[in-house]
Motif scaffolding. Structure first.
Motif, PDB file in Angstrom:
ATOM      1  N   HIS A  76       0.851  -1.180   0.000  1.00  0.00           N
ATOM      2  CA  HIS A  76       0.000   0.000   0.000  1.00  0.00           C
ATOM      3  C   HIS A  76       0.893   1.238   0.000  1.00  0.00           C
ATOM      4  O   HIS A  76       1.796   1.364   0.826  1.00  0.00           O
ATOM      5  N   HIS A  77       0.621   2.152  -0.948  1.00  0.00           N
ATOM      6  CA  HIS A  77       1.299   3.446  -1.012  1.00  0.00           C
ATOM      7  C   HIS A  77       0.339   4.472  -0.396  1.00  0.00           C
ATOM      8  O   HIS A  77      -0.786   4.637  -0.875  1.00  0.00           O
ATOM      9  N   PHE A  78       0.778   5.154   0.649  1.00  0.00           N
ATOM     10  CA  PHE A  78      -0.072   6.145   1.287  1.00  0.00           C
ATOM     11  C   PHE A  78      -0.127   7.406   0.424  1.00  0.00           C
ATOM     12  O   PHE A  78       0.850   7.735  -0.265  1.00  0.00           O
ATOM     13  N   PRO A  79      -1.257   8.139   0.450  1.00  0.00           N
ATOM     14  CA  PRO A  79      -1.457   9.273  -0.460  1.00  0.00           C
ATOM     15  C   PRO A  79      -0.376  10.363  -0.387  1.00  0.00           C
ATOM     16  O   PRO A  79       0.105  10.802  -1.412  1.00  0.00           O
ATOM     17  N   GLU A  80       0.015  10.774   0.772  1.00  0.00           N
ATOM     18  CA  GLU A  80       1.010  11.850   0.890  1.00  0.00           C
ATOM     19  C   GLU A  80       2.431  11.306   0.806  1.00  0.00           C
ATOM     20  O   GLU A  80       3.244  11.764   0.027  1.00  0.00           O
ATOM     21  N   GLN A  81       2.729  10.384   1.655  1.00  0.00           N
ATOM     22  CA  GLN A  81       4.038   9.735   1.678  1.00  0.00           C
ATOM     23  C   GLN A  81       3.944   8.495   2.547  1.00  0.00           C
ATOM     24  O   GLN A  81       3.066   8.371   3.368  1.00  0.00           O
ATOM     25  N   GLY A  82       4.861   7.600   2.322  1.00  0.00           N
ATOM     26  CA  GLY A  82       4.882   6.380   3.113  1.00  0.00           C
ATOM     27  C   GLY A  82       4.419   5.184   2.314  1.00  0.00           C
ATOM     28  O   GLY A  82       3.698   5.294   1.311  1.00  0.00           O
ATOM     29  N   TYR A  83       4.863   4.047   2.772  1.00  0.00           N
ATOM     30  CA  TYR A  83       4.626   2.803   2.064  1.00  0.00           C
ATOM     31  C   TYR A  83       4.677   1.673   3.082  1.00  0.00           C
ATOM     32  O   TYR A  83       5.464   1.726   4.031  1.00  0.00           O
ATOM     33  N   THR A  84       3.828   0.699   2.895  1.00  0.00           N
ATOM     34  CA  THR A  84       3.888  -0.497   3.722  1.00  0.00           C
ATOM     35  C   THR A  84       3.635  -1.704   2.820  1.00  0.00           C
ATOM     36  O   THR A  84       2.889  -1.610   1.849  1.00  0.00           O
ATOM     37  N   CYS A  85       4.301  -2.801   3.130  1.00  0.00           N
ATOM     38  CA  CYS A  85       4.092  -4.016   2.358  1.00  0.00           C
ATOM     39  C   CYS A  85       4.404  -5.218   3.242  1.00  0.00           C
ATOM     40  O   CYS A  85       5.027  -5.083   4.294  1.00  0.00           O
ATOM     41  N   PHE A  86       3.918  -6.372   2.794  1.00  0.00           N
ATOM     42  CA  PHE A  86       4.243  -7.589   3.520  1.00  0.00           C
ATOM     43  C   PHE A  86       4.244  -8.787   2.584  1.00  0.00           C
ATOM     44  O   PHE A  86       3.591  -8.790   1.550  1.00  0.00           O
ATOM     45  N   TRP A  87       5.035  -9.751   2.964  1.00  0.00           N
ATOM     46  CA  TRP A  87       5.058 -11.049   2.305  1.00  0.00           C
ATOM     47  C   TRP A  87       4.496 -12.053   3.302  1.00  0.00           C
ATOM     48  O   TRP A  87       5.001 -12.163   4.429  1.00  0.00           O
TER      49      TRP A  87
END
Length: 101
Positions: free
Chosen positions: A48-59
């Protein structure tokens, strides 16, 4: 009877690190490579890319999971790998150390 099932002890091993990279594509490429090199079984990937800034992901792994959370405003990313396989976790850590050497 499922003969491919392997009984294991109920243990989870964890490795937590901070990475100075906050570029989603670079993080995804690096950590997926490390998971494969350590022999982890990748079941699912989501991000997931957050609208302003930031990113999270998982395997989601056959052996548990790896998650990445970026904090671009601080110039770092939090990485956490949880695994029921100490051998694969140790190999993953060795691979990280090889890259950072």
């Amino acid at each position: 009877m499922n003969t491919s099932y392997k009984h294991i002890e109920a243990n989870i091993y964890s490795h937590k690190i901070w990475d100075s990279c906050t570029v989603p594509k670079s993080l995804k490429t690096r950590y997926e490579y490390l998971l494969k090199e350590a022999g982890f079984t990748i079941i699912l990937f989501n991000e997931h890319h957050f609208p302003e800034q930031g990113y999270t992901c998982f395997w989601l792994l056959g052996e548990s999971h790896l998650a990445i959370h970026t904090f671009p405003e601080s110039g770092k990313s939090y990485i956490e790998l949880s695994s029921c396989s100490k051998e694969k976790l140790d190999l993953f850590i060795d691979k990280i150390n090889d890259i950072n050497a």
